[in-house]
Scaffold this motif. Sequence first.
Motif, short mmCIF file in Angstrom:
data_model
loop_
_atom_site.label_atom_id
_atom_site.label_comp_id
_atom_site.label_asym_id
_atom_site.label_seq_id
_atom_site.Cartn_x
_atom_site.Cartn_y
_atom_site.Cartn_z
N ASN A 1 20.82 43.65 138.13
CA ASN A 1 20.57 44.23 139.45
C ASN A 1 21.29 43.52 140.60
OD1 ASN A 1 18.84 46.27 138.37
ND2 ASN A 1 17.29 44.69 138.15
N ASN A 2 22.39 42.89 140.31
CA ASN A 2 23.27 42.37 141.35
C ASN A 2 24.38 43.39 141.52
OD1 ASN A 2 22.34 39.61 142.22
ND2 ASN A 2 22.33 39.36 140.00
N SER A 3 24.14 44.36 142.37
CA SER A 3 24.98 45.55 142.41
C SER A 3 26.32 45.37 143.10
CB SER A 3 24.22 46.70 143.07
OG SER A 3 23.79 46.33 144.36
N TYR A 4 26.64 44.17 143.56
CA TYR A 4 27.93 43.96 144.22
C TYR A 4 28.95 43.23 143.37
CZ TYR A 4 25.17 45.26 148.27
OH TYR A 4 24.34 45.93 149.14
N ILE A 5 28.57 42.80 142.17
CA ILE A 5 29.57 42.13 141.33
C ILE A 5 30.42 43.18 140.62
CG2 ILE A 5 28.25 40.00 141.08
CD1 ILE A 5 27.42 40.85 138.32
N THR A 6 31.68 42.82 140.39
CA THR A 6 32.62 43.79 139.83
C THR A 6 33.22 43.26 138.52
OG1 THR A 6 34.59 42.90 140.94
CG2 THR A 6 33.27 44.51 142.18
N ASP A 7 34.03 44.10 137.92
CA ASP A 7 34.67 43.76 136.65
C ASP A 7 35.51 42.49 136.75
OD1 ASP A 7 33.73 46.18 135.48
OD2 ASP A 7 35.41 47.27 136.36
N LYS A 8 36.14 42.26 137.88
CA LYS A 8 37.02 41.11 138.04
C LYS A 8 36.29 39.79 137.82
CE LYS A 8 40.18 43.35 141.24
NZ LYS A 8 40.72 43.34 142.61
N CYS A 9 35.09 39.67 138.38
CA CYS A 9 34.39 38.39 138.22
C CYS A 9 33.82 38.23 136.82
CB CYS A 9 33.30 38.23 139.28
SG CYS A 9 31.83 39.21 139.03
N ILE A 10 33.57 39.32 136.12
CA ILE A 10 33.07 39.21 134.75
C ILE A 10 34.14 38.60 133.85
CG2 ILE A 10 32.24 40.51 132.74
CD1 ILE A 10 30.22 40.24 135.09
N ALA A 11 35.40 38.93 134.09
CA ALA A 11 36.49 38.33 133.32
C ALA A 11 36.50 36.81 133.52
CB ALA A 11 37.82 38.93 133.73
N VAL A 12 36.32 36.37 134.76
CA VAL A 12 36.27 34.93 135.06
C VAL A 12 35.04 34.30 134.43
CG1 VAL A 12 36.06 33.24 136.93
CG2 VAL A 12 37.58 35.22 137.20
N LEU A 13 33.91 34.98 134.52
CA LEU A 13 32.67 34.46 133.92
C LEU A 13 32.81 34.28 132.42
CD1 LEU A 13 29.65 33.71 134.19
CD2 LEU A 13 29.15 36.16 133.92
N LEU A 14 33.41 35.24 131.74
CA LEU A 14 33.57 35.13 130.29
C LEU A 14 34.52 33.99 129.90
CD1 LEU A 14 33.61 38.91 129.39
CD2 LEU A 14 31.79 37.26 128.91
N LYS A 15 35.57 33.78 130.69
CA LYS A 15 36.46 32.65 130.42
C LYS A 15 35.72 31.33 130.61
CE LYS A 15 40.72 35.02 131.62
NZ LYS A 15 41.79 35.18 132.62
N THR A 16 34.87 31.28 131.62
CA THR A 16 34.07 30.07 131.87
C THR A 16 33.11 29.83 130.72
OG1 THR A 16 34.23 30.45 134.25
CG2 THR A 16 32.49 28.98 133.49
N ILE A 17 32.46 30.87 130.25
CA ILE A 17 31.53 30.76 129.12
C ILE A 17 32.25 30.22 127.89
CG2 ILE A 17 30.18 32.13 127.47
CD1 ILE A 17 29.39 33.91 129.92
N SER A 18 33.46 30.71 127.66
CA SER A 18 34.19 30.26 126.47
C SER A 18 34.57 28.78 126.55
CB SER A 18 35.45 31.10 126.24
OG SER A 18 36.41 30.85 127.24
#
Length: 149
Positions: A97-114
Amino acid sequence: EKYRSDYEGNNLQQEDALLHIAIPTDVEQLCIRDCKNKNGELSTWLSSVLCYIPYKCPIDWFGLENNNFQDRDIHRICAGLLNRVEQSNLCGLSLCNNSYITDKCIAVLLKTISKKCHKLQFLRLSGCTKLTNKTCQHILEFYGKTYSD
């Protein structure tokens, strides 16, 4: 660090030293919901927590739901994780329910997780209405690269 100067008057070293003392060492989950987060102060604080939380601390789940997070906030959280000396114990992260996050930051988040969150098992993104099928593609690529063996 550049975001902190937007609203803080404290010396960064003093703040980080205080943070070392302020992090409880017997908490297993940290849930923060329904925060307005107008200037990104929550994500700045979370970045420091994620950076300096001791490895032996049992916090393994962050529930950060409905906090008006934007891409900048996810980038700050990622910066905190990337600045850690050791791996994070994080097993679950909910950004529902954080409706302002977009696809671009998810790519960065996944790289960080890895790189820093090898124990992460759960990533909840329901109700993030700006995410598209591109996020699904990012997740597929993440699993393809991370678990290719």
